[in-house]
Write a protein that holds these residues in place. Structure first.
Motif, PDB file in Angstrom:
ATOM      1  N   UNK A  52      55.864  43.550  45.132  1.00  0.00           N
ATOM      2  CA  UNK A  52      54.474  43.619  45.580  1.00  0.00           C
ATOM      3  C   UNK A  52      54.036  45.053  45.843  1.00  0.00           C
ATOM      4  N   UNK A  53      54.957  45.901  46.327  1.00  0.00           N
ATOM      5  CA  UNK A  53      54.584  47.263  46.701  1.00  0.00           C
ATOM      6  C   UNK A  53      54.353  48.176  45.508  1.00  0.00           C
ATOM      7  N   UNK A  54      54.532  47.686  44.289  1.00  0.00           N
ATOM      8  CA  UNK A  54      54.188  48.504  43.117  1.00  0.00           C
ATOM      9  C   UNK A  54      52.724  48.930  43.171  1.00  0.00           C
ATOM     10  N   UNK A  55      51.885  48.095  43.776  1.00  0.00           N
ATOM     11  CA  UNK A  55      50.460  48.418  43.916  1.00  0.00           C
ATOM     12  C   UNK A  55      50.263  49.709  44.707  1.00  0.00           C
ATOM     13  N   UNK A  56      51.206  49.997  45.626  1.00  0.00           N
ATOM     14  CA  UNK A  56      51.117  51.204  46.450  1.00  0.00           C
ATOM     15  C   UNK A  56      52.084  52.283  45.984  1.00  0.00           C
ATOM     16  N   UNK A  57      52.522  52.204  44.745  1.00  0.00           N
ATOM     17  CA  UNK A  57      53.281  53.289  44.160  1.00  0.00           C
ATOM     18  C   UNK A  57      54.783  53.238  44.333  1.00  0.00           C
ATOM     19  N   UNK A  58      55.320  52.132  44.850  1.00  0.00           N
ATOM     20  CA  UNK A  58      56.767  52.025  45.012  1.00  0.00           C
ATOM     21  C   UNK A  58      57.416  51.743  43.658  1.00  0.00           C
ATOM     22  N   UNK A  59      58.460  52.498  43.349  1.00  0.00           N
ATOM     23  CA  UNK A  59      59.273  52.244  42.161  1.00  0.00           C
ATOM     24  C   UNK A  59      60.402  51.293  42.565  1.00  0.00           C
ATOM     25  N   UNK A  60      60.432  50.116  41.983  1.00  0.00           N
ATOM     26  CA  UNK A  60      61.400  49.118  42.435  1.00  0.00           C
ATOM     27  C   UNK A  60      62.801  49.349  41.888  1.00  0.00           C
ATOM     28  N   UNK A  61      62.936  50.258  40.926  1.00  0.00           N
ATOM     29  CA  UNK A  61      64.278  50.728  40.596  1.00  0.00           C
ATOM     30  C   UNK A  61      64.865  51.483  41.785  1.00  0.00           C
ATOM     31  N   UNK A  62      64.019  52.201  42.528  1.00  0.00           N
ATOM     32  CA  UNK A  62      64.475  52.883  43.735  1.00  0.00           C
ATOM     33  C   UNK A  62      64.866  51.879  44.813  1.00  0.00           C
ATOM     34  N   UNK A  63      64.120  50.784  44.922  1.00  0.00           N
ATOM     35  CA  UNK A  63      64.494  49.737  45.879  1.00  0.00           C
ATOM     36  C   UNK A  63      65.907  49.254  45.589  1.00  0.00           C
ATOM     37  N   UNK A  64      66.191  48.962  44.317  1.00  0.00           N
ATOM     38  CA  UNK A  64      67.511  48.463  43.947  1.00  0.00           C
ATOM     39  C   UNK A  64      68.580  49.534  44.132  1.00  0.00           C
ATOM     40  N   UNK A  65      68.242  50.781  43.817  1.00  0.00           N
ATOM     41  CA  UNK A  65      69.196  51.868  44.018  1.00  0.00           C
ATOM     42  C   UNK A  65      69.543  52.022  45.497  1.00  0.00           C
ATOM     43  N   UNK A  66      68.542  51.911  46.357  1.00  0.00           N
ATOM     44  CA  UNK A  66      68.784  52.026  47.792  1.00  0.00           C
ATOM     45  C   UNK A  66      69.627  50.860  48.307  1.00  0.00           C
ATOM     46  N   UNK A  67      69.368  49.664  47.789  1.00  0.00           N
ATOM     47  CA  UNK A  67      70.183  48.510  48.193  1.00  0.00           C
ATOM     48  C   UNK A  67      71.629  48.688  47.749  1.00  0.00           C
ATOM     49  N   UNK A  68      71.818  49.239  46.558  1.00  0.00           N
ATOM     50  CA  UNK A  68      73.180  49.486  46.080  1.00  0.00           C
ATOM     51  C   UNK A  68      73.896  50.488  46.984  1.00  0.00           C
ATOM     52  N   UNK A  69      73.179  51.527  47.415  1.00  0.00           N
ATOM     53  CA  UNK A  69      73.783  52.510  48.311  1.00  0.00           C
ATOM     54  C   UNK A  69      74.134  51.879  49.652  1.00  0.00           C
ATOM     55  N   UNK A  70      73.267  51.030  50.159  1.00  0.00           N
ATOM     56  CA  UNK A  70      73.575  50.321  51.406  1.00  0.00           C
ATOM     57  C   UNK A  70      74.763  49.391  51.230  1.00  0.00           C
ATOM     58  N   UNK A  71      74.873  48.773  50.040  1.00  0.00           N
ATOM     59  CA  UNK A  71      76.006  47.893  49.768  1.00  0.00           C
ATOM     60  C   UNK A  71      77.319  48.676  49.812  1.00  0.00           C
ATOM     61  N   UNK A  72      77.327  49.861  49.202  1.00  0.00           N
ATOM     62  CA  UNK A  72      78.534  50.682  49.227  1.00  0.00           C
ATOM     63  C   UNK A  72      78.922  51.053  50.654  1.00  0.00           C
ATOM     64  N   UNK A  73      77.907  51.227  51.511  1.00  0.00           N
ATOM     65  CA  UNK A  73      78.168  51.602  52.905  1.00  0.00           C
ATOM     66  C   UNK A  73      78.457  50.398  53.797  1.00  0.00           C
ATOM     67  N   UNK A  74      78.317  49.191  53.245  1.00  0.00           N
ATOM     68  CA  UNK A  74      78.565  47.981  54.029  1.00  0.00           C
ATOM     69  C   UNK A  74      77.352  47.446  54.757  1.00  0.00           C
ATOM     70  N   UNK A  75      76.154  47.951  54.395  1.00  0.00           N
ATOM     71  CA  UNK A  75      74.957  47.536  55.119  1.00  0.00           C
ATOM     72  C   UNK A  75      74.074  46.535  54.421  1.00  0.00           C
ATOM     73  N   UNK A  76      74.379  46.188  53.172  1.00  0.00           N
ATOM     74  CA  UNK A  76      73.560  45.210  52.436  1.00  0.00           C
ATOM     75  C   UNK A  76      74.094  43.813  52.710  1.00  0.00           C
TER      76      UNK A  76
END
Length: 318
Positions: free
Chosen positions: A177-201
């Motif tokens: 939904x936030x694509x309307x406000x300029x969010x790149x959802x590849x970045x959303x997934x990249x950030x989730x992957x980084x949180x997963x590596x850290x144990x936070x996802x």
């Protein structure tokens, strides 16, 4: 330990008996907490609702304030007839025979909001807080090509990250939904992957469209759209459409005229993370600690972005 048979979000909340679900980004964000609220209540937990508010809370009676910067909005609270999501939700909850108080925080900086959350935690005796975002821009860490509308989300995140002695989680509903406000959802997934590596996802879980939680949520959203025809929630309207099995450019309000929507099943999924680990990933959150106003928050975010190399947007490869 987590298992495929139990979503990590519910595993984390298993020992909690008194849970506060709070809309992080203001407006109708608290509605995105409803499916989770219904599910937790079905488990026998006490559930409270709160929201960072865009409403005219200064019009409330003095008796509605339970602490500085914390209002208990009810079905009969005084306020605008055109836009008051917290009272609209309170009226729907009352009509369903459910606890109908929706707590509301004014749009203030982190210092005051932190104190308000602490007061509400003491007042309610909660042992877990789940910040809920309608959309996923709360997952932005500050170096993305676009942040969406981060001020309210990050104010809530910074405030709750300082609350001690309670479990703290984040749940996002409305991927894309936030694509309307300029969010790149590849970045959303990249950030989730980084949180997963850290144990936070904590994984993603779908709201089954035929579930009682989805049915009640759709009814609440329809009620809000009828009660707020001038400013209905575009975010929750898309999520509700996704939970009806609709797809693509679904028209449900004139507010989206001229925009092409992409309603799809991913919008009906909660993406969940550990709040402390998410807060630690945001490069500028410490800058917000002593902010007094939303303008202070916006300036701090801008100042941070002037000092970092931004990641360019990246389209989905397939």
């Amino acid at each position: 330990m987590f298992s495929l048979t139990e979503p990590p979000l519910f595993a984390r909340l298993k020992s909690a008996s008194n849970v506060l679900l709070a809309g992080a980004g203001g407006g109708f964000d608290v509605y995105a907490a409803l499916p989770l609220a219904f599910a937790l209540r079905a488990q026998g937990k006490r559930v409270h609702l709160a929201n960072l508010s865009f409403s005219e809370l200064e019009r409330l009676d003095l008796d509605d304030w339970v602490a500085p910067d914390v209002a208990a909005v009810g079905a009969d609270s005084v306020g605008s007839d055109d836009y008051f999501p917290e009272r609209t939700l309170a009226r729907w909850l009352r009509d369903q025979g459910l606890p109908s108080t929706v707590h509301a925080f004014p749009r203030i900086g982190v210092r005051r909001l932190r104190a308000a959350y602490r007061a509400l935690v003491r007042h309610l005796g909660v042992d877990a807080i789940v910040l809920v975002d309608g959309g996923t821009d709360i997952l932005m860490r500050g170096d993305e090509s676009g942040l969406g509308t981060p001020e309210e989300d990050m104010t809530s995140l910074a405030a709750v990250s300082a609350i001690e002695d309670v479990d703290r989680l984040v749940a996002c509903l409305g991927f894309g939904i936030d694509a309307y406000h300029g969010v790149c959802h590849s970045h959303v997934l990249e950030n989730l992957a980084a949180l997963d590596r850290a144990g936070g996802y904590l994984g993603a879980l779908s709201i089954p469209s035929a579930s009682p939680e989805a049915q009640a949520y759709r009814d609440a959203v329809a009620h809000a759209q009828a009660a707020t025809p001038i400013r209905p929630s575009i975010v929750n309207g898309q999520i509700a459409a996704a939970l009806r099995g609709e797809f693509g450019n679904v028209a449900f309000t004139s507010r989206t005229a001229g925009s092409e929507l992409f309603v799809n099943p991913l919008m009906g999924m909660y993406f969940t993370v550990d709040l402390r680990m998410l807060a630690a990933s945001v490069g500028y959150l410490d800058r917000l600690r002593d902010t007094e106003t939303m303008l202070d928050v916006a300036r701090a975010i801008t100042d941070h972005r002037d000092t970092v190399l931004l990641r360019p947007g990246q389209a989905f490869p397939h």
